[in-house]
Design a protein around this motif. Sequence first.
Motif, mmCIF file in Angstrom:
data_model
loop_
_atom_site.group_PDB
_atom_site.id
_atom_site.type_symbol
_atom_site.label_atom_id
_atom_site.label_comp_id
_atom_site.label_asym_id
_atom_site.label_seq_id
_atom_site.Cartn_x
_atom_site.Cartn_y
_atom_site.Cartn_z
ATOM 1 N N GLU A 432 14.377 61.307 15.982
ATOM 2 C CA GLU A 432 13.648 62.482 15.672
ATOM 3 C C GLU A 432 12.273 62.191 15.433
ATOM 4 N N ARG A 433 11.659 61.119 15.463
ATOM 5 C CA ARG A 433 10.473 60.721 15.295
ATOM 6 C C ARG A 433 9.500 60.558 16.611
ATOM 7 N N THR A 434 10.333 60.661 17.756
ATOM 8 C CA THR A 434 9.918 60.433 18.931
ATOM 9 C C THR A 434 9.249 61.625 19.876
ATOM 10 N N THR A 435 8.263 61.575 20.498
ATOM 11 C CA THR A 435 7.916 62.556 21.420
ATOM 12 C C THR A 435 8.819 62.851 22.475
ATOM 13 N N GLN A 436 8.664 63.854 23.088
ATOM 14 C CA GLN A 436 9.403 64.296 24.538
ATOM 15 C C GLN A 436 9.262 63.330 25.428
ATOM 16 N N GLU A 437 8.029 62.666 25.714
ATOM 17 C CA GLU A 437 7.989 61.655 26.802
ATOM 18 C C GLU A 437 8.701 60.425 26.453
ATOM 19 N N GLN A 438 8.664 59.934 24.916
ATOM 20 C CA GLN A 438 9.327 58.940 24.631
ATOM 21 C C GLN A 438 10.966 59.168 25.063
ATOM 22 N N GLN A 439 11.382 60.524 24.510
ATOM 23 C CA GLN A 439 12.735 60.746 24.496
ATOM 24 C C GLN A 439 13.288 60.511 26.013
ATOM 25 N N ASP A 440 12.523 61.170 26.961
ATOM 26 C CA ASP A 440 12.672 61.237 28.224
ATOM 27 C C ASP A 440 12.828 59.756 28.708
ATOM 28 N N LYS A 441 11.980 58.814 28.289
ATOM 29 C CA LYS A 441 11.858 57.362 28.765
ATOM 30 C C LYS A 441 13.419 56.780 28.288
ATOM 31 N N ILE A 442 13.717 57.107 27.122
ATOM 32 C CA ILE A 442 15.122 56.645 26.511
ATOM 33 C C ILE A 442 16.270 56.984 27.410
ATOM 34 N N VAL A 443 16.238 58.218 27.634
ATOM 35 C CA VAL A 443 17.484 58.969 28.324
ATOM 36 C C VAL A 443 17.355 58.590 29.801
ATOM 37 N N SER A 444 16.325 58.347 30.430
ATOM 38 C CA SER A 444 16.196 57.672 31.775
ATOM 39 C C SER A 444 16.883 56.229 31.721
ATOM 40 N N GLN A 445 16.620 55.526 31.007
ATOM 41 C CA GLN A 445 17.432 53.958 30.906
ATOM 42 C C GLN A 445 18.738 54.094 30.480
ATOM 43 N N LEU A 446 19.179 54.977 29.769
ATOM 44 C CA LEU A 446 20.754 55.119 29.497
ATOM 45 C C LEU A 446 21.308 55.695 30.613
ATOM 46 N N ARG A 447 20.890 56.707 31.254
ATOM 47 C CA ARG A 447 21.418 57.130 32.544
ATOM 48 C C ARG A 447 21.460 55.992 33.644
ATOM 49 N N ASP A 448 20.390 55.288 33.840
ATOM 50 C CA ASP A 448 20.617 54.230 34.690
ATOM 51 C C ASP A 448 21.455 53.084 34.292
ATOM 52 N N ASP A 589 25.262 66.348 21.753
ATOM 53 C CA ASP A 589 26.028 66.617 22.934
ATOM 54 C C ASP A 589 25.181 66.882 24.232
ATOM 55 N N LEU A 590 24.225 67.873 24.146
ATOM 56 C CA LEU A 590 23.540 67.913 25.203
ATOM 57 C C LEU A 590 22.613 67.028 25.559
ATOM 58 N N VAL A 591 22.161 66.095 24.621
ATOM 59 C CA VAL A 591 21.398 64.939 25.269
ATOM 60 C C VAL A 591 22.484 63.794 25.811
ATOM 61 N N VAL A 592 23.482 63.719 25.305
ATOM 62 C CA VAL A 592 24.679 62.840 26.063
ATOM 63 C C VAL A 592 24.778 63.080 27.602
ATOM 64 N N GLU A 593 24.762 64.567 27.609
ATOM 65 C CA GLU A 593 24.879 64.973 28.965
ATOM 66 C C GLU A 593 23.900 64.575 29.991
ATOM 67 N N LYS A 594 22.804 64.223 29.162
ATOM 68 C CA LYS A 594 21.527 63.757 30.309
ATOM 69 C C LYS A 594 21.674 62.459 30.876
ATOM 70 N N PHE A 595 22.619 61.661 30.153
ATOM 71 C CA PHE A 595 22.903 60.214 30.672
ATOM 72 C C PHE A 595 24.241 59.979 30.961
ATOM 73 N N VAL A 596 25.163 60.817 30.568
ATOM 74 C CA VAL A 596 26.758 60.544 31.052
ATOM 75 C C VAL A 596 27.303 61.663 31.735
ATOM 76 N N PRO A 597 27.890 61.517 32.732
ATOM 77 C CA PRO A 597 28.576 62.517 33.452
ATOM 78 C C PRO A 597 29.346 63.365 32.691
#
Length: 615
Positions: A432-448, A589-597
């Motif tokens: 909750e202390r991260t920017t949208q860009e930082q969150q996107d980077k984290i989610v991208s790595q989790l998805r990979d 839950d909506l965040v989880v859907e971005k990196f796990v089908p």
Amino acid sequence: MQSSGQTSAKMKQPENLENSISQYLNQHSLSVPFNDLLSLLPSLLKEARYSEIWGIDLANGRRDHVHAILAKFLIKASVMPSLLVERTQWALLKTLKLRALVKPAKFAFSNAPQLAEFVYITRYQNLHVMWILLDEKKLKRYRHLVPRLNSQNQLMNIAQGFVETLVDILFKAASTFSELQAAVVIDCYPHQYEKGRKIEHGYRTVLRNGINDLIPRLVSGYPELLSRLFIINPCPNVFCTLPLPDHVLQCTWILGEPKEVAQHLGDEVPPRYGGRGKSLSENDCLADERSKGIIALGSNVSLQEPIPVGQAIAHSSEQWSSDLDTPEKEIKIPFSFSERIGFPTFILDPKDLETFPELYPGKGGARIVPIADGMLVKYGPGVRLAEAEALHLASTSTTIVTPQLIAAYILEDVCYIIMSYEEGAVLSDLWERTTQEQQDKIVSQLRDAVNQMRAIKGDYIGGIGHVACQDPIFDAGWAPQGCVYGPYESEEAFNEGIVKAMEDRFAPKPGEQASTSSIPVSEYLTRQTLRSLKGHEIVFAHGDLSPDNIIVRPDYTIVIVDWGLAGFWPEYWEYFRATVTIPITEDWDLVVEKFVPPYYIESTIMSNTAAVIWN
């Protein structure tokens, strides 16, 4: 007369080396801090509770050898004159504590005589040269004979064993301080590499990762040892990402042809390297060690004494297995390890661990204890070799960033997993202390990471190594003594295993038999709905991708930790387990859907099943 002269020269050698060290320190204005460091040595050794570096006892070893080691650590720290003595003292303490834990030793050719043709040490005038013949094709062939070649951790320890051997040779031969350095030639065979092709997995990755892990250990633990480094025809995939510090890069030469070596080291090198000297084998300082290894290869290793707990273990996995098959051998300590991971390089003393503070006190279950700078051990209730197997699979078959697995074994029915300590912020505290860009980077790595894990297919459901499942859904309450759930050869069998876990949550009354007519209708419907889950692939999954198990480094690279629930699971399992965790935001839950089908139906069925089991 010649013999007498040689004896006299040997008697003068310590004095010559001592004078050479003093002269160097005087020339570089380091005499005063050196004397200060020398006066602090007893208290330093007392704090470390260990006194050996490079085979030299700093408390009782030869005076000139002790002074040489202290001088080398002091010289390394002198690049930053501020707090010179304190920095040197800290570096020595760190090295002593790590060596007390790992206890590195000279490489024993008796353990793997096949490796003799990959490393040579020669001497030309006053310069020793270590030759490393990096023939990938031969290494691939030998790794079937020497299982330790399959593990980057074991490769790292083999390489350090050769460095220990080199240091031993240097100290035995040196009469001046400058002779306590060596050049290293790494000869890469160009026909082994496919230029232009990027290879992320396979044995080359093991080599690259092993070298990457080795360099920091060599730089910190063996200062001022390397005089020059020559790399012939390097493979970009292996060498371009090496974390070489600036002072090493300054003495590194990249050569296109082997014959260019003679331009730097002279005509005494072998013809392959542009010289007119003897071959490496004819001029090898390791000849005696090799002959000992060949003789020892046919001898039996005695295991009459207990395993030296807390000391380095030299036996290969083949030797250990053969000894276990010999009736007259007596093993006094129950011990086992994973063949896929390899024989542990060292074993911790359980009594010592009792005195170490826990990293997460009061959490219950497994103990996680820091044991050295950058290292921790996880052991105790619920810890299994399957967790180490999963960590090993992820680190060797994917590019997922995980803790580095150092060793894993079972000693007296307790599993110990030794790994690197990963510094950073826990995602649950940071999100909750991260920017949208930082969150996107984290989610991208989790998805990979999830995609790479899902690409690894299984033919059973259970822990890695074809062992039982481990998940809270199987730990709800009463279960018969010795009851295990899995592994299961099909999804249908897995579903029935969960139904069995439902039945096992209550102890049966005397004389009572299970009956579907005696269970509530809601539970009956839950069981039947669960049995309708069919046709899912079995894939590798972490099994607990909660924000508490994701470490975020300062550059927002993520490290996935705690692989205790990992294994081969139905393809929906990762989503189900990631969504039943305690959310860090209302829309997690909506965040989880971005990196796990997402698998909405399957997750709902399993959530209802878990609710029945736990209620």
